[in-house]
Design a protein around this motif. Structure first.
Motif, PDB file in Angstrom:
ATOM      1  N   GLU A   1      40.673   6.779  19.361  1.00  0.00           N
ATOM      2  CA  GLU A   1      41.567   7.572  18.526  1.00  0.00           C
ATOM      3  C   GLU A   1      41.134   7.588  17.063  1.00  0.00           C
ATOM      4  OE1 GLU A   1      45.481   5.858  19.220  1.00  0.00           O
ATOM      5  OE2 GLU A   1      44.759   5.412  21.236  1.00  0.00           O
ATOM      6  N   GLN A   2      40.813   6.412  16.536  1.00  0.00           N
ATOM      7  CA  GLN A   2      40.541   6.305  15.104  1.00  0.00           C
ATOM      8  C   GLN A   2      39.360   5.373  14.859  1.00  0.00           C
ATOM      9  OE1 GLN A   2      44.022   5.145  12.848  1.00  0.00           O
ATOM     10  NE2 GLN A   2      45.385   6.533  13.981  1.00  0.00           N
ATOM     11  N   LEU A   3      38.504   5.758  13.910  1.00  0.00           N
ATOM     12  CA  LEU A   3      37.438   4.899  13.408  1.00  0.00           C
ATOM     13  C   LEU A   3      37.650   4.772  11.908  1.00  0.00           C
ATOM     14  CD1 LEU A   3      34.753   3.390  14.127  1.00  0.00           C
ATOM     15  CD2 LEU A   3      33.568   5.448  13.320  1.00  0.00           C
ATOM     16  N   TRP A   4      37.758   3.534  11.447  1.00  0.00           N
ATOM     17  CA  TRP A   4      38.030   3.292  10.033  1.00  0.00           C
ATOM     18  C   TRP A   4      36.790   2.772   9.327  1.00  0.00           C
ATOM     19  CZ3 TRP A   4      42.665   3.557   7.052  1.00  0.00           C
ATOM     20  CH2 TRP A   4      43.738   4.147   7.736  1.00  0.00           C
ATOM     21  N   LEU A   5      36.655   3.171   8.050  1.00  0.00           N
ATOM     22  CA  LEU A   5      35.548   2.767   7.189  1.00  0.00           C
ATOM     23  C   LEU A   5      36.110   2.026   5.984  1.00  0.00           C
ATOM     24  CD1 LEU A   5      33.879   6.305   7.060  1.00  0.00           C
ATOM     25  CD2 LEU A   5      33.428   4.517   8.748  1.00  0.00           C
ATOM     26  N   TRP A   6      35.299   1.170   5.417  1.00  0.00           N
ATOM     27  CA  TRP A   6      35.679   0.469   4.190  1.00  0.00           C
ATOM     28  C   TRP A   6      34.784   0.913   3.045  1.00  0.00           C
ATOM     29  CZ3 TRP A   6      35.668  -5.247   6.269  1.00  0.00           C
ATOM     30  CH2 TRP A   6      36.731  -5.418   7.146  1.00  0.00           C
ATOM     31  N   GLU A   7      35.368   1.042   1.859  1.00  0.00           N
ATOM     32  CA  GLU A   7      34.556   1.276   0.666  1.00  0.00           C
ATOM     33  C   GLU A   7      34.466  -0.038  -0.109  1.00  0.00           C
ATOM     34  OE1 GLU A   7      33.901   5.105  -1.811  1.00  0.00           O
ATOM     35  OE2 GLU A   7      35.537   4.025  -2.784  1.00  0.00           O
ATOM     36  N   ASP A   8      33.785  -0.998   0.486  1.00  0.00           N
ATOM     37  CA  ASP A   8      33.573  -2.286  -0.172  1.00  0.00           C
ATOM     38  C   ASP A   8      32.382  -2.175  -1.121  1.00  0.00           C
ATOM     39  OD1 ASP A   8      35.619  -3.326   1.291  1.00  0.00           O
ATOM     40  OD2 ASP A   8      34.433  -4.824   2.357  1.00  0.00           O
ATOM     41  N   CYS A   9      32.508  -2.776  -2.292  1.00  0.00           N
ATOM     42  CA  CYS A   9      31.380  -2.834  -3.217  1.00  0.00           C
ATOM     43  C   CYS A   9      30.392  -3.896  -2.719  1.00  0.00           C
ATOM     44  CB  CYS A   9      31.848  -3.202  -4.612  1.00  0.00           C
ATOM     45  SG  CYS A   9      32.991  -1.993  -5.360  1.00  0.00           S
ATOM     46  N   PHE A  10      29.138  -3.623  -2.675  1.00  0.00           N
ATOM     47  CA  PHE A  10      28.451  -2.394  -3.078  1.00  0.00           C
ATOM     48  C   PHE A  10      27.696  -1.894  -1.858  1.00  0.00           C
ATOM     49  CE2 PHE A  10      29.136  -5.056  -6.720  1.00  0.00           C
ATOM     50  CZ  PHE A  10      29.793  -4.185  -7.581  1.00  0.00           C
ATOM     51  N   LEU A  11      28.488  -1.458  -0.879  1.00  0.00           N
ATOM     52  CA  LEU A  11      27.974  -1.109   0.432  1.00  0.00           C
ATOM     53  C   LEU A  11      28.045   0.403   0.635  1.00  0.00           C
ATOM     54  CD1 LEU A  11      29.620  -4.191   2.129  1.00  0.00           C
ATOM     55  CD2 LEU A  11      27.174  -3.855   1.825  1.00  0.00           C
ATOM     56  N   ASN A  12      28.779   0.870   1.634  1.00  0.00           N
ATOM     57  CA  ASN A  12      28.817   2.305   1.914  1.00  0.00           C
ATOM     58  C   ASN A  12      29.837   3.036   1.042  1.00  0.00           C
ATOM     59  OD1 ASN A  12      27.021   1.775   3.996  1.00  0.00           O
ATOM     60  ND2 ASN A  12      28.614   1.689   5.562  1.00  0.00           N
ATOM     61  N   GLY A  13      29.515   4.258   0.633  1.00  0.00           N
ATOM     62  CA  GLY A  13      30.491   5.105  -0.038  1.00  0.00           C
ATOM     63  C   GLY A  13      31.505   5.620   0.973  1.00  0.00           C
ATOM     64  N   GLY A  14      32.788   5.485   0.677  1.00  0.00           N
ATOM     65  CA  GLY A  14      33.814   5.821   1.643  1.00  0.00           C
ATOM     66  C   GLY A  14      33.902   7.301   1.960  1.00  0.00           C
ATOM     67  N   VAL A  15      33.913   8.155   0.943  1.00  0.00           N
ATOM     68  CA  VAL A  15      34.100   9.588   1.165  1.00  0.00           C
ATOM     69  C   VAL A  15      32.875  10.203   1.830  1.00  0.00           C
ATOM     70  CG1 VAL A  15      34.489  11.811   0.040  1.00  0.00           C
ATOM     71  CG2 VAL A  15      35.738   9.789  -0.731  1.00  0.00           C
ATOM     72  N   SER A  16      31.685   9.839   1.360  1.00  0.00           N
ATOM     73  CA  SER A  16      30.471  10.399   1.960  1.00  0.00           C
ATOM     74  C   SER A  16      30.328   9.964   3.407  1.00  0.00           C
ATOM     75  CB  SER A  16      29.237   9.984   1.153  1.00  0.00           C
ATOM     76  OG  SER A  16      29.177   8.574   0.995  1.00  0.00           O
ATOM     77  N   ALA A  17      30.632   8.699   3.692  1.00  0.00           N
ATOM     78  CA  ALA A  17      30.541   8.213   5.073  1.00  0.00           C
ATOM     79  C   ALA A  17      31.582   8.888   5.954  1.00  0.00           C
ATOM     80  CB  ALA A  17      30.722   6.694   5.103  1.00  0.00           C
ATOM     81  N   ALA A  18      32.801   9.037   5.457  1.00  0.00           N
ATOM     82  CA  ALA A  18      33.850   9.665   6.254  1.00  0.00           C
ATOM     83  C   ALA A  18      33.512  11.120   6.546  1.00  0.00           C
ATOM     84  CB  ALA A  18      35.193   9.577   5.537  1.00  0.00           C
ATOM     85  N   ALA A  19      33.003  11.841   5.551  1.00  0.00           N
ATOM     86  CA  ALA A  19      32.646  13.247   5.758  1.00  0.00           C
ATOM     87  C   ALA A  19      31.567  13.374   6.828  1.00  0.00           C
ATOM     88  CB  ALA A  19      32.175  13.867   4.442  1.00  0.00           C
ATOM     89  N   ALA A  20      30.573  12.486   6.784  1.00  0.00           N
ATOM     90  CA  ALA A  20      29.511  12.536   7.783  1.00  0.00           C
ATOM     91  C   ALA A  20      30.062  12.226   9.170  1.00  0.00           C
ATOM     92  CB  ALA A  20      28.399  11.559   7.411  1.00  0.00           C
TER      93      ALA A  20
END
Length: 280
Positions: free
Chosen positions: A30-49
């Motif tokens: 149903e859902q896959l969640w991402l974290w915008e932890d410093c200084f790893l993945n960018g949250g918005v760019s990763a979510a859009a992809a």
């Protein structure tokens, strides 16, 4: 029915997201969640992809730290995701880790004031309103989105302490609780939030599946020392623990794999095909 999801940990390299998101989508997660932890993945760019690579999967960002962005930019990004992907995009905002915010020079003297001002302005902008405000941290002069979402999205806010939890009940449509929160912690959070029944409560639950699950969870607990270490075992054990959180008031439980999980794609598949059928 309790919502169920899984987390793509940012300790995975960004290029791994494609295979994990597709595995989740194909398995019916149903859902896959991402974290915008410093200084790893960018949250918005990763979510859009992730949203572009999938067709049914809902993708959440938990959370966007408000000190890192001007609220107008946050509104533009959230609106764009919702215009393109509808309610498959889920975005939460929050204080961010204060040590990281200090590290990049944006730590607020009053995180509560900043979060209140940002959340208030963000909701108004996503509602398509023209916003003028002269706050301590948010200053806007007749700012209005040209492309607001067709339907204003739910505003989710990450919180831990009692004051922030009360703020999420006042300003948010939902609250995100961090991994390591116990079922009793969920009940206490519900009391602090004090929101009506429709208020969403998303909880991250550390979980490990497979023959090495117990060892991996023990290592994680030794490293992080969480109040609630999570659950390690088979799908039945995980489902029973999810039920405890649902009974405590969680509307969505998002399973958080260990950093050393040997098969992240297999984890999201198992959550969708093995744990989901056992969760009411």
């Amino acid at each position: 029915m309790t919502g169920l999801g899984a987390i793509f940990l940012p300790q995975n390299p960004p290029e791994r997201l494609r295979s994990i998101a597709r595995a989740a989508d194909e398995a019916g997660l149903e859902q896959l969640w991402l974290w915008e932890d410093c200084f790893l993945n960018g949250g918005v760019s990763a979510a859009a992809a992730a949203l572009a690579w999938t067709t049914r999967l809902r993708v959440g960002i938990g959370i966007l730290p408000v000190p890192l962005r001007n609220v107008a930019l946050t509104a533009m990004e959230v609106a764009t995701l919702h215009r393109m992907f509808g309610d498959r995009a889920i975005v939460g905002v929050g204080h961010g880790v204060q040590e990281w915010m200090k590290q990049v020079g944006v730590k607020a003297a009053s995180p509560m004031t900043m979060l209140r001002e940002q959340a208030t302005a963000l909701r108004a902008l996503l509602n398509g309103e023209s916003v003028t405000t002269d706050g301590r941290y948010v200053q806007l002069e007749q700012v209005k989105l040209d492309w607001p979402p067709e339907q204003p999205p739910a505003l989710l806010v990450g919180a831990t302490g009692p004051k922030t939890l009360r703020l999420t009940g006042e300003l948010g449509d939902g609250t995100i609780l961090t991994g390591g929160t116990s079922p009793d912690g969920v009940r206490a959070a519900r009391e602090h939030i004090g929101a009506p029944d429709g208020h969403q409560l998303v909880v991250f639950l550390p979980a490990a599946l497979g023959p090495t699950a117990a060892d991996r969870m023990a290592r994680q607990q030794e490293r992080y020392g969480m109040d609630f270490p999570g659950v390690a075992g088979d799908s039945q054990a995980v489902a029973e623990t999810v039920a405890l959180f649902a009974e405590a008031g969680a509307t969505t439980v998002v399973l958080q794999p260990t950093v050393d999980d040997p098969d992240p794609e297999g984890f999201v598949r198992a959550v969708a095909t093995e744990v989901r059928p056992l969760v009411g």
